[in-house]
Design a protein around this motif. Structure first.
Motif, mmCIF file in Angstrom:
data_model
loop_
_atom_site.group_PDB
_atom_site.id
_atom_site.type_symbol
_atom_site.label_atom_id
_atom_site.label_comp_id
_atom_site.label_asym_id
_atom_site.label_seq_id
_atom_site.Cartn_x
_atom_site.Cartn_y
_atom_site.Cartn_z
ATOM 1 N N THR A 1 0.794 -1.197 0.019
ATOM 2 C CA THR A 1 -0.170 0.110 0.106
ATOM 3 C C THR A 1 0.694 1.329 0.038
ATOM 4 N N GLY A 2 1.969 1.219 0.348
ATOM 5 C CA GLY A 2 3.079 2.362 0.330
ATOM 6 C C GLY A 2 2.778 2.979 1.898
ATOM 7 N N GLN A 3 1.783 2.600 2.772
ATOM 8 C CA GLN A 3 1.305 3.465 3.961
ATOM 9 C C GLN A 3 2.702 3.185 4.776
ATOM 10 N N PRO A 4 3.003 4.436 5.548
ATOM 11 C CA PRO A 4 3.913 4.354 6.785
ATOM 12 C C PRO A 4 3.228 3.367 7.932
ATOM 13 N N GLU A 5 4.288 2.767 8.512
ATOM 14 C CA GLU A 5 3.764 1.860 9.710
ATOM 15 C C GLU A 5 4.160 2.222 11.040
ATOM 16 N N ASN A 6 5.111 3.303 11.042
ATOM 17 C CA ASN A 6 5.582 3.871 12.205
ATOM 18 C C ASN A 6 6.191 5.208 11.892
ATOM 19 N N GLU A 7 6.296 5.910 13.106
ATOM 20 C CA GLU A 7 6.917 7.363 12.925
ATOM 21 C C GLU A 7 8.319 7.080 12.624
ATOM 22 N N PRO A 8 9.119 8.154 12.211
ATOM 23 C CA PRO A 8 8.694 9.630 11.919
ATOM 24 C C PRO A 8 7.882 9.824 10.873
ATOM 25 N N ALA A 9 8.018 8.799 9.898
ATOM 26 C CA ALA A 9 7.326 9.158 8.575
ATOM 27 C C ALA A 9 5.818 8.962 8.812
ATOM 28 N N ASP A 10 4.986 10.116 8.069
ATOM 29 C CA ASP A 10 3.604 10.240 8.220
ATOM 30 C C ASP A 10 2.789 10.184 6.924
ATOM 31 N N CYS A 11 3.844 10.481 5.696
ATOM 32 C CA CYS A 11 3.065 10.364 4.499
ATOM 33 C C CYS A 11 3.346 9.048 3.587
ATOM 34 N N PRO A 12 2.641 8.364 2.846
ATOM 35 C CA PRO A 12 2.880 7.210 2.404
ATOM 36 C C PRO A 12 3.724 7.526 1.017
ATOM 37 N N ILE A 13 4.431 6.416 0.563
ATOM 38 C CA ILE A 13 5.292 6.302 -0.640
ATOM 39 C C ILE A 13 4.134 5.659 -1.506
ATOM 40 N N ARG A 14 4.553 5.659 -2.928
ATOM 41 C CA ARG A 14 3.707 5.156 -3.940
ATOM 42 C C ARG A 14 3.979 3.867 -4.032
ATOM 43 N N SER A 15 3.151 3.028 -4.387
ATOM 44 C CA SER A 15 3.172 1.615 -4.882
ATOM 45 C C SER A 15 2.394 1.495 -6.258
ATOM 46 N N TYR A 16 3.122 0.666 -7.008
ATOM 47 C CA TYR A 16 2.699 0.452 -8.263
ATOM 48 C C TYR A 16 2.285 -0.984 -8.513
ATOM 49 N N PRO A 17 1.374 -1.087 -9.444
ATOM 50 C CA PRO A 17 0.969 -2.609 -9.846
ATOM 51 C C PRO A 17 2.077 -3.441 -10.721
ATOM 52 N N VAL A 18 1.988 -4.739 -9.955
ATOM 53 C CA VAL A 18 3.172 -5.514 -10.448
ATOM 54 C C VAL A 18 2.356 -6.951 -10.914
ATOM 55 N N LYS A 19 3.056 -7.469 -12.068
ATOM 56 C CA LYS A 19 2.501 -8.872 -12.251
ATOM 57 C C LYS A 19 3.641 -9.665 -12.877
ATOM 58 N N VAL A 20 3.422 -10.945 -12.889
ATOM 59 C CA VAL A 20 4.446 -11.905 -13.390
ATOM 60 C C VAL A 20 3.805 -12.664 -14.192
ATOM 61 N N GLU A 21 4.458 -12.806 -15.630
ATOM 62 C CA GLU A 21 4.103 -13.259 -16.567
ATOM 63 C C GLU A 21 5.094 -13.716 -17.432
ATOM 64 N N ALA A 22 5.087 -14.664 -18.348
ATOM 65 C CA ALA A 22 6.174 -15.213 -19.396
ATOM 66 C C ALA A 22 7.322 -15.053 -18.965
ATOM 67 N N GLY A 23 7.596 -15.388 -17.648
ATOM 68 C CA GLY A 23 9.003 -15.292 -17.075
ATOM 69 C C GLY A 23 9.471 -14.125 -16.821
ATOM 70 N N GLN A 24 8.541 -13.251 -16.758
ATOM 71 C CA GLN A 24 9.022 -11.860 -16.638
ATOM 72 C C GLN A 24 8.533 -11.072 -15.386
ATOM 73 N N VAL A 25 9.134 -10.201 -14.826
ATOM 74 C CA VAL A 25 8.207 -9.370 -13.582
ATOM 75 C C VAL A 25 7.901 -7.852 -14.374
ATOM 76 N N TRP A 26 6.705 -7.547 -14.440
ATOM 77 C CA TRP A 26 6.204 -6.283 -15.312
ATOM 78 C C TRP A 26 5.790 -5.225 -13.993
ATOM 79 N N VAL A 27 5.982 -3.997 -14.445
ATOM 80 C CA VAL A 27 5.458 -3.110 -13.518
ATOM 81 C C VAL A 27 4.791 -1.946 -14.370
ATOM 82 N N LYS A 28 3.552 -1.618 -13.903
ATOM 83 C CA LYS A 28 2.719 -0.342 -14.563
ATOM 84 C C LYS A 28 3.137 0.855 -13.772
ATOM 85 N N PRO A 29 3.887 1.938 -14.523
ATOM 86 C CA PRO A 29 4.208 3.133 -13.727
ATOM 87 C C PRO A 29 3.315 4.065 -13.781
ATOM 88 N N ASP A 30 1.994 3.890 -14.302
ATOM 89 C CA ASP A 30 0.967 5.169 -14.094
ATOM 90 C C ASP A 30 0.485 5.037 -12.693
#
Length: 104
Positions: free
Chosen positions: A75-104
């Motif tokens: 989810t990118g959510q912080p789990e403890n302080e001092p961080a209070d803003c999330p980082i962005r997470s991106y969709p990932v899939k595994v297909e045809a022997g490769q790992v794919w990421v959707k950067p949008d």
């Protein structure tokens, strides 16, 4: 490219608790293997703009080594302080022997 996904690694390239820096669509990201599942998140910590690559993966979280904040890799959510803003997470899939990421 498949439906906006970009191949970024071969399946098996990362062992559990390993990560890899990648650049996709001009974004600096981390591809992470957490407990055998792949996740992709922004490389930089939201708290101090420090590379999470220097941290470590514990369970399904990534730790920033600068101040010790953990972020949920799904989810990118912080789990403890001092961080209070999330980082962005991106969709990932595994297909045809490769790992794919959707950067949008």
């Amino acid at each position: 490219m498949r439906e906006g996904f970009i191949a970024v690694a071969q399946v098996g390239e990362l062992k559990p608790a390993q990560m890899k820096r990648i650049e996709v669509a001009g974004k600096r990201l981390l591809l992470c293997n957490a407990e055998g599942e792949h996740f992709c998140v922004d490389e930089m910590c939201s708290h101090e703009d420090y590379s999470l690559y220097f941290g470590c993966i514990k369970g399904r979280s990534i730790k920033c080594s600068l101040h010790g904040s953990y972020f949920n890799l799904a989810t990118g959510q912080p789990e403890n302080e001092p961080a209070d803003c999330p980082i962005r997470s991106y969709p990932v899939k595994v297909e045809a022997g490769q790992v794919w990421v959707k950067p949008d």
